[in-house]
Design a protein around this motif. Sequence first.
Motif, PDB file in Angstrom:
ATOM      1  N   UNK A 190       0.812  -1.219   0.000  1.00 61.47           N
ATOM      2  CA  UNK A 190       0.000   0.000   0.000  1.00 61.47           C
ATOM      3  C   UNK A 190       0.845   1.269   0.000  1.00 61.47           C
ATOM      4  N   UNK A 191       2.145   1.129  -0.231  1.00 63.50           N
ATOM      5  CA  UNK A 191       2.999   2.291  -0.402  1.00 63.50           C
ATOM      6  C   UNK A 191       3.702   2.774   0.845  1.00 63.50           C
ATOM      7  N   UNK A 192       3.576   2.058   1.955  1.00 58.42           N
ATOM      8  CA  UNK A 192       4.275   2.444   3.176  1.00 58.42           C
ATOM      9  C   UNK A 192       5.729   1.978   3.134  1.00 58.42           C
ATOM     10  N   UNK A 193       6.585   2.688   3.838  1.00 58.89           N
ATOM     11  CA  UNK A 193       7.990   2.302   3.977  1.00 58.89           C
ATOM     12  C   UNK A 193       8.104   1.449   5.239  1.00 58.89           C
ATOM     13  N   UNK A 194       8.246   0.142   5.063  1.00 57.73           N
ATOM     14  CA  UNK A 194       8.124  -0.801   6.175  1.00 57.73           C
ATOM     15  C   UNK A 194       9.472  -1.421   6.521  1.00 57.73           C
ATOM     16  N   UNK A 195       9.851  -1.295   7.795  1.00 59.46           N
ATOM     17  CA  UNK A 195      11.030  -1.960   8.338  1.00 59.46           C
ATOM     18  C   UNK A 195      10.564  -3.006   9.349  1.00 59.46           C
ATOM     19  N   UNK A 196      11.371  -4.052   9.507  1.00 60.59           N
ATOM     20  CA  UNK A 196      11.033  -5.096  10.478  1.00 60.59           C
ATOM     21  C   UNK A 196      12.298  -5.541  11.211  1.00 60.59           C
ATOM     22  N   UNK A 197      12.272  -5.475  12.538  1.00 57.98           N
ATOM     23  CA  UNK A 197      13.372  -5.955  13.377  1.00 57.98           C
ATOM     24  C   UNK A 197      12.971  -7.314  13.946  1.00 57.98           C
ATOM     25  N   UNK A 198      13.845  -8.304  13.792  1.00 54.82           N
ATOM     26  CA  UNK A 198      13.546  -9.646  14.273  1.00 54.82           C
ATOM     27  C   UNK A 198      14.833 -10.322  14.736  1.00 54.82           C
ATOM     28  N   UNK A 199      14.700 -11.540  15.258  1.00 53.16           N
ATOM     29  CA  UNK A 199      15.869 -12.261  15.763  1.00 53.16           C
ATOM     30  C   UNK A 199      16.670 -12.864  14.610  1.00 53.16           C
ATOM     31  N   UNK A 200      17.954 -13.112  14.886  1.00 51.34           N
ATOM     32  CA  UNK A 200      18.807 -13.740  13.897  1.00 51.34           C
ATOM     33  C   UNK A 200      18.429 -15.201  13.674  1.00 51.34           C
ATOM     34  N   UNK A 201      18.614 -15.659  12.464  1.00 51.08           N
ATOM     35  CA  UNK A 201      18.396 -17.064  12.111  1.00 51.08           C
ATOM     36  C   UNK A 201      19.603 -17.536  11.323  1.00 51.08           C
ATOM     37  N   UNK A 202      20.144 -18.687  11.674  1.00 54.97           N
ATOM     38  CA  UNK A 202      21.332 -19.218  11.001  1.00 54.97           C
ATOM     39  C   UNK A 202      21.107 -19.295   9.498  1.00 54.97           C
ATOM     40  N   UNK A 203      22.064 -18.766   8.738  1.00 55.88           N
ATOM     41  CA  UNK A 203      21.974 -18.805   7.284  1.00 55.88           C
ATOM     42  C   UNK A 203      21.260 -17.620   6.665  1.00 55.88           C
ATOM     43  N   UNK A 204      20.652 -16.751   7.485  1.00 53.06           N
ATOM     44  CA  UNK A 204      19.934 -15.590   6.963  1.00 53.06           C
ATOM     45  C   UNK A 204      20.802 -14.343   7.065  1.00 53.06           C
ATOM     46  N   UNK A 205      20.601 -13.409   6.141  1.00 52.39           N
ATOM     47  CA  UNK A 205      21.337 -12.149   6.157  1.00 52.39           C
ATOM     48  C   UNK A 205      20.817 -11.270   7.288  1.00 52.39           C
ATOM     49  N   UNK A 206      21.724 -10.470   7.841  1.00 53.00           N
ATOM     50  CA  UNK A 206      21.310  -9.560   8.897  1.00 53.00           C
ATOM     51  C   UNK A 206      20.519  -8.377   8.355  1.00 53.00           C
ATOM     52  N   UNK A 207      20.779  -8.020   7.096  1.00 52.94           N
ATOM     53  CA  UNK A 207      20.015  -6.957   6.441  1.00 52.94           C
ATOM     54  C   UNK A 207      19.612  -7.423   5.050  1.00 52.94           C
ATOM     55  N   UNK A 208      18.333  -7.348   4.748  1.00 57.15           N
ATOM     56  CA  UNK A 208      17.841  -7.700   3.421  1.00 57.15           C
ATOM     57  C   UNK A 208      16.480  -7.056   3.196  1.00 57.15           C
ATOM     58  N   UNK A 209      16.101  -6.930   1.932  1.00 55.79           N
ATOM     59  CA  UNK A 209      14.762  -6.458   1.592  1.00 55.79           C
ATOM     60  C   UNK A 209      13.985  -7.640   1.051  1.00 55.79           C
ATOM     61  N   UNK A 210      12.900  -7.965   1.711  1.00 54.69           N
ATOM     62  CA  UNK A 210      12.126  -9.168   1.424  1.00 54.69           C
ATOM     63  C   UNK A 210      10.704  -8.733   1.070  1.00 54.69           C
ATOM     64  N   UNK A 211      10.339  -8.854  -0.228  1.00 55.23           N
ATOM     65  CA  UNK A 211       9.015  -8.469  -0.720  1.00 55.23           C
ATOM     66  C   UNK A 211       8.630  -7.052  -0.280  1.00 55.23           C
ATOM     67  N   UNK A 212       9.584  -6.142  -0.404  1.00 58.58           N
ATOM     68  CA  UNK A 212       9.323  -4.755  -0.056  1.00 58.58           C
ATOM     69  C   UNK A 212       9.496  -4.415   1.408  1.00 58.58           C
ATOM     70  N   UNK A 213       9.851  -5.405   2.239  1.00 62.80           N
ATOM     71  CA  UNK A 213      10.033  -5.214   3.680  1.00 62.80           C
ATOM     72  C   UNK A 213      11.525  -5.140   3.979  1.00 62.80           C
ATOM     73  N   UNK A 214      11.982  -4.067   4.625  1.00 66.19           N
ATOM     74  CA  UNK A 214      13.388  -3.924   4.985  1.00 66.19           C
ATOM     75  C   UNK A 214      13.633  -4.674   6.307  1.00 66.19           C
ATOM     76  N   UNK A 215      14.184  -5.875   6.200  1.00 66.05           N
ATOM     77  CA  UNK A 215      14.358  -6.755   7.363  1.00 66.05           C
ATOM     78  C   UNK A 215      15.724  -6.510   7.997  1.00 66.05           C
TER      79      UNK A 215
END
Length: 282
Positions: free
Chosen positions: A31-56
């Motif tokens: 819907x056009x919002x600038x969305x960030x998401x803070x979550x816990x680390x998971x083995x094998x996942x990047x610490x910073x990435x954009x996932x389907x428009x979500x800045x994780x």
Amino acid sequence: MKILLVSSSFYPKIDGSTRCVYDHARKLAQRGNDVYLVTRGIAGSKQEETFEGIHVRRSSYSFREGTLLNKVRLMFEQMMMIISLQRRERFSVIHVHGLAAGLAALPSRYMFGVPLIVTTHGTELLWPRNLWWKTHREILFITIFERYVLNHCDIVIAQSQGVRDYMLRIYGPQLKDKIRIVHTGVDQEKFWVPPKQGGAPQVLFVGALSEIKGVTCLLNAFAAAHSKVPEMRLVLVGSGPRAQEYKKYVEDLNLDGAVQFKGPVRDDARLLELYGSSDIVV
């Protein structure tokens, strides 16, 4: 609008709460919002990435299990991540899923005056006592901090009238004016399936293979139904610590050929096939 979401878990983990957070974040981004998401680390996942428009943004620590000290370290790291992001991005609102995430976000509410919304996904106090993961003393201790978060946030989202009622009972009637009921939605366009045409009757369960979900109750009910409709089949989608016990229980019930364990299914197209081939979803 700039929105910060905070959740204890996100993809690639799959469960009901994760799905809720994912759908929430994805729709806000669409819907056009600038969305960030803070979550816990998971083995094998990047610490910073954009996932389907979500800045994780993932913490370096995970500590989903472990000592209380480890969990405090995780919360403190996420607290500092939220403060740093708020200073840089100036979010209009912080929306947290879960009360531990709420505790990590509270300092930013006080420091920057940003509104804090909390969505709760339940409490162990509602489970049968024999299924509790923590001791009664630990749960009561945690409840003190949960009550603090709820009393100091701006809005509380309850996903049903039942959730609202238990929150008022456990955390206090003072929350009455700040609770809003917002039911968990389903993407009706994506998950629309035509009625099944023919074939043996099939029952489908999608969820964690856990007693919290009542899997033994389901297997017993299916055994009773199968004795009257021998061609009936049961398909279980999901994983969990008791998966092997349930497979053994199916053998003991002499249902080995009638029950299929599919394991976790992360592909929505495959899930749609399973929904479409089933007569009943539990």
